[in-house]
Scaffold this active site. Sequence first.
Site, PDB file in Angstrom:
ATOM      1  N   GLU A 182      -7.894  -4.766  -0.611  1.00  0.00           N
ATOM      2  CA  GLU A 182      -8.452  -5.482  -1.754  1.00  0.00           C
ATOM      3  C   GLU A 182      -8.273  -6.995  -1.625  1.00  0.00           C
ATOM      4  O   GLU A 182      -8.960  -7.755  -2.285  1.00  0.00           O
ATOM      5  CB  GLU A 182      -7.848  -4.919  -3.045  1.00  0.00           C
ATOM      6  CG  GLU A 182      -7.980  -3.394  -3.059  1.00  0.00           C
ATOM      7  CD  GLU A 182      -8.252  -2.790  -4.396  1.00  0.00           C
ATOM      8  OE1 GLU A 182      -8.064  -3.459  -5.399  1.00  0.00           O
ATOM      9  OE2 GLU A 182      -8.674  -1.616  -4.423  1.00  0.00           O
ATOM     10  N   HIS A 218       0.850  -1.191   0.000  1.00  0.00           N
ATOM     11  CA  HIS A 218       0.000   0.000   0.000  1.00  0.00           C
ATOM     12  C   HIS A 218       0.884   1.239   0.000  1.00  0.00           C
ATOM     13  O   HIS A 218       1.953   1.240   0.605  1.00  0.00           O
ATOM     14  CB  HIS A 218      -0.920   0.018   1.231  1.00  0.00           C
ATOM     15  CG  HIS A 218      -2.062   0.967   1.110  1.00  0.00           C
ATOM     16  ND1 HIS A 218      -1.956   2.300   1.450  1.00  0.00           N
ATOM     17  CD2 HIS A 218      -3.325   0.781   0.655  1.00  0.00           C
ATOM     18  CE1 HIS A 218      -3.128   2.887   1.215  1.00  0.00           C
ATOM     19  NE2 HIS A 218      -3.962   1.995   0.731  1.00  0.00           N
TER      20      HIS A 218
END
Length: 372
Positions: free
Chosen positions: A317, A259
């Site tokens: 996700e 991320h």
Amino acid sequence: MTGQGALLVCIPDPIHRRMETTAVAEGLEGIVVTRTRTSLVDGAKGRLVIAGQDVESLARTTGFEAAIGALWGGEAPTAQLAEGRQRAFALLPDLGRALSEPDAMAALRGAVAQLPEAFAEQPGWIVGALGVFAAAHARARAGQAAIAPNPKNTHSADVLAMIGANSDAAHARALDAYLVTVMDHGLNASTFTARVVASTGSDLVSAIAGAIGALKGPLHGGAPGPVLDMLDAIGAPDRAEAWLTGEVVAKRRIMGMGHRIYRVRDPRAAVLEAATLELEQSGVRTDRLALARAVEHAAHDILSAKYPDRNLCANVEFYTAVLLDALGIPRSEFSAMFAVGRVAGWCAHFAEQRKEGRLIRPESLYVGPMPE
Ligand code: COA
């Protein structure tokens, strides 16, 4: 040059014929451009606060409508969402062309762009409409007719029902947890887009259409489908290590890991993992949860060995894929479901920007030729 934050660029100044230094903030990383009451993203601690509550407790205790009320600073807009669903459903005959786009995000963008002006004054209607459009697109792709909304349903139950999936309390509760978890996340690219459009004095429908365009990009909202493809390709926990090592050796990125902001595990991964487990404990078969956990651990070990300083962990996700799949939502619609939740945040940022913000108008450094 991306990923470098503020970058000091030395260029010959074409006007003054001497070297000038100018700070160029590629990707605007580290640049604070606004104040917000919506959400706090603490990448170092792995903490996400939405509307004054940690995402873990907000998603566990609050349904989507009530969470929107908290985010927008008012009552839960339950009736407005239901009215938006009804109104959007009535528009579907005119939106057939937009919704027949194969790509769900292109369909959503086209349908939202055609919403009548009245929607621009009613954020609750727009939130309702996105659920209808995502569901209608899923049905159209499967060659099936759209299912009408039911105003007695919660938004989550209605979205599942309109897709034709199981919409009982356990499933609706799990979708609620997902929509609340993704509803806002600081100044991500699509939210920033919505704020830029708002800052010009333009309308809410335009801002949401622009935000959908930003979310459509694979670097923003596109990983959950590929996560599911990856889990399918791996197939069994004992194959995870070899498969993932092959990907890393081939210099391909492991989807759902890493991320830009979080330096620890994305807190939303834990919330969605817990929601999937809860669904499983209510008796729903979630084929992929055990496999996903094994793959996550193997991926973390492999990436830690390769990037010891980076701590690449699961992001939102990763378990989005597992949860939405368990809910019977087709993987082609995963990014659209992200928009169905995030639209609440876009509307909140639009209102903030319109109330307090200035025209967003940064500058660029001209490096092209000058007239002789
Ligand atoms: N798989 C393999 N390698 C990865 C990786 C992943 N998922 N994520 C990062 N890396 C690598 C990068 O390639 C980089 O290596 P390099 O220095 O050899 O080029 C290194 O780790 C450090 O990358 P970092 O700066 O932390 O990543 P980023 O901020 O540029 O990228 C993402 C962040 C999210 C774009 C990236 O982690 C990624 O592509 N993840 C997979 C896609 C995904 O899940 N997206 C959804 C995000 S919510």
